[in-house]
Design a protein around this motif. Structure first.
Motif, PDB file in Angstrom:
ATOM      1  N   LEU A  17       0.841  -1.078   0.090  1.00  0.00           N
ATOM      2  CA  LEU A  17       0.036   0.018   0.087  1.00  0.00           C
ATOM      3  C   LEU A  17       0.814   1.203  -0.160  1.00  0.00           C
ATOM      4  N   GLY A  18       1.836   1.155   0.851  1.00  0.00           N
ATOM      5  CA  GLY A  18       2.748   2.441   0.804  1.00  0.00           C
ATOM      6  C   GLY A  18       3.596   2.538  -0.258  1.00  0.00           C
ATOM      7  N   SER A  19       3.701   1.726  -1.311  1.00  0.00           N
ATOM      8  CA  SER A  19       4.634   1.990  -2.579  1.00  0.00           C
ATOM      9  C   SER A  19       3.385   2.699  -3.682  1.00  0.00           C
ATOM     10  N   ARG A  26       3.454   8.964  -2.075  1.00  0.00           N
ATOM     11  CA  ARG A  26       3.676   7.624  -1.423  1.00  0.00           C
ATOM     12  C   ARG A  26       3.328   8.047  -0.084  1.00  0.00           C
ATOM     13  N   LEU A  27       2.642   6.840   0.485  1.00  0.00           N
ATOM     14  CA  LEU A  27       2.836   6.862   1.940  1.00  0.00           C
ATOM     15  C   LEU A  27       4.004   6.358   2.752  1.00  0.00           C
ATOM     16  N   LEU A  34      -2.032   1.872   8.411  1.00  0.00           N
ATOM     17  CA  LEU A  34      -3.366   1.768   7.839  1.00  0.00           C
ATOM     18  C   LEU A  34      -3.970   0.483   7.682  1.00  0.00           C
ATOM     19  N   VAL A  35      -2.946  -0.402   7.244  1.00  0.00           N
ATOM     20  CA  VAL A  35      -3.303  -1.653   7.394  1.00  0.00           C
ATOM     21  C   VAL A  35      -3.636  -2.358   8.660  1.00  0.00           C
ATOM     22  N   ALA A  36      -2.758  -2.067   9.531  1.00  0.00           N
ATOM     23  CA  ALA A  36      -2.896  -2.355  11.145  1.00  0.00           C
ATOM     24  C   ALA A  36      -3.997  -2.146  11.545  1.00  0.00           C
ATOM     25  N   PHE A 262      12.983  -0.749  10.122  1.00  0.00           N
ATOM     26  CA  PHE A 262      12.304  -2.187  10.648  1.00  0.00           C
ATOM     27  C   PHE A 262      11.645  -1.652  11.859  1.00  0.00           C
ATOM     28  N   GLY A 263      12.356  -0.785  12.815  1.00  0.00           N
ATOM     29  CA  GLY A 263      11.719  -0.452  14.007  1.00  0.00           C
ATOM     30  C   GLY A 263      10.445   0.234  13.895  1.00  0.00           C
ATOM     31  N   LEU A 264      10.318   1.159  13.058  1.00  0.00           N
ATOM     32  CA  LEU A 264       9.287   1.892  12.586  1.00  0.00           C
ATOM     33  C   LEU A 264       8.171   1.070  12.043  1.00  0.00           C
ATOM     34  N   ALA A 265       8.043   0.277  11.389  1.00  0.00           N
ATOM     35  CA  ALA A 265       7.179  -0.964  10.731  1.00  0.00           C
ATOM     36  C   ALA A 265       6.702  -1.494  11.945  1.00  0.00           C
ATOM     37  N   LEU A 266       7.693  -2.176  12.682  1.00  0.00           N
ATOM     38  CA  LEU A 266       6.948  -2.803  13.751  1.00  0.00           C
ATOM     39  C   LEU A 266       6.220  -2.046  14.670  1.00  0.00           C
ATOM     40  N   PHE A 267       6.743  -0.924  15.200  1.00  0.00           N
ATOM     41  CA  PHE A 267       5.803   0.254  16.002  1.00  0.00           C
ATOM     42  C   PHE A 267       4.336   0.467  15.452  1.00  0.00           C
ATOM     43  N   LEU A 268       4.697   0.866  14.310  1.00  0.00           N
ATOM     44  CA  LEU A 268       3.137   1.294  13.281  1.00  0.00           C
ATOM     45  C   LEU A 268       2.315  -0.061  13.356  1.00  0.00           C
ATOM     46  N   ALA A 269       2.713  -1.232  13.052  1.00  0.00           N
ATOM     47  CA  ALA A 269       2.050  -2.307  12.856  1.00  0.00           C
ATOM     48  C   ALA A 269       1.335  -2.576  14.468  1.00  0.00           C
TER      49      ALA A 269
END
Length: 275
Positions: A17-19, A26-27, A34-36, A262-269
């Motif tokens: 989605l972000g791509s 791009r998000l 958003l997916v989470a 990776f940390g940002l992705a884990l936190f947002l999820a």
């Protein structure tokens, strides 16, 4: 479905989605949030430890990346940076309070909207920590796309209005020419590990200790750096000095950029699924 499977489904779909470009924007990693939020709406949960680990990895990496040049830049333009920061925070906080009082928006949601508008992920973490309410993530997800759009438009329009050509401008101070404090050249030659994970985990550990320090304020209020501010501060300090005696605390930039993402992705999820 297990928490691990849910996590990586969210990450996969979030990056897809972000791509995707929306009006040439791009998000990026925020697509994960958003997916989470959608997964969380349907009752899919992720362990809170995922969010916490992601947060400290993200802010510690940001601190270590910025550390070598932060103090140099701050020293050269301290007053300007403090004024800009103060005005940004006060104006955002004033609008947040107004939305709560006038529009009746719940406090956690309003704080999340403020941080989303400012595109401040550490601010979202602080909001969740302070309020104990994950609905701040919903407000963040609502406002974030508009915050990104505002920044893009500002960067594109303002230089044209002011007739500024950034390609022709030169930095006032090139901190990159002197990334270490005076007298540190040649020090810190012994590395604990080749990839720099030791400095990263040291930064996180020291930051979490600093996060527990509570400073009493007048009126019974208290202040602490929290899980977002502590590792960020220690990251700036460790990144600046780069060593403890003979032990090198330098980290490969590629390692830090990977851990930051990776940390940002884990936190947002984790934050999105909890909401």
């Amino acid at each position: 479905m297990s928490s691990v499977k849910i996590l990586f489904f969210i990450l996969t779909l979030g990056y897809i989605l972000g791509s995707i470009k929306f009006f040439n924007i791009r998000l990026g990693t925020s697509g994960v949030l958003l997916v989470a939020l959608i997964f969380g709406h349907f009752g899919q949960e992720i362990s809170g430890a995922v969010r916490d680990i992601g947060l400290v990895c993200f802010v510690a990496s940001v601190g270590l990346i910025a550390g070598p040049v932060f103090f140099c830049n701050f020293k050269s333009r301290a007053v300007a940076y403090m004024v800009i920061g103060f005005v940004t925070i006060i104006s955002g906080a004033a609008l947040c309070v107004a939305s709560i009082k006038i529009l009746g928006i719940p406090v956690p949601l309003a704080i999340g909207i403020m941080n989303g508008a400012l595109t401040s992920t550490p601010g979202l973490a602080a909001a969740i920590e302070a309020t104990g309410d994950p609905t701040a993530s919903i407000g963040y997800g609502i406002a974030y796309p508009f915050g990104v759009l505002g920044v893009v438009l500002f960067v594109q329009i303002v230089p044209r209005i002011l007739r500024i050509d950034f390609s022709q401008t030169k930095p006032v101070m090139d901190c990159g020419q002197d990334l270490q404090p005076e007298g540190t050249a040649g020090k810190g030659s012994m590395k604990i590990d080749p990839f720099g994970f030791f400095p990263l985990v040291l930064t996180i550990a020291a930051g979490l200790i600093a996060a527990k320090i509570v400073i009493p304020l007048p009126g019974g209020a208290r202040f602490s750096l929290g899980a977002s501010g502590g590792p960020l501060l220690t990251g700036l300090i460790i990144g600046y000095f780069g060593h403890i005696g003979p032990i090198s605390l330098e980290v490969r930039k590629s390692t830090l950029e990977t851990m930051r993402e990776f940390g940002l992705a884990l936190f947002l999820a984790g934050a999105g699924a909890a909401a």
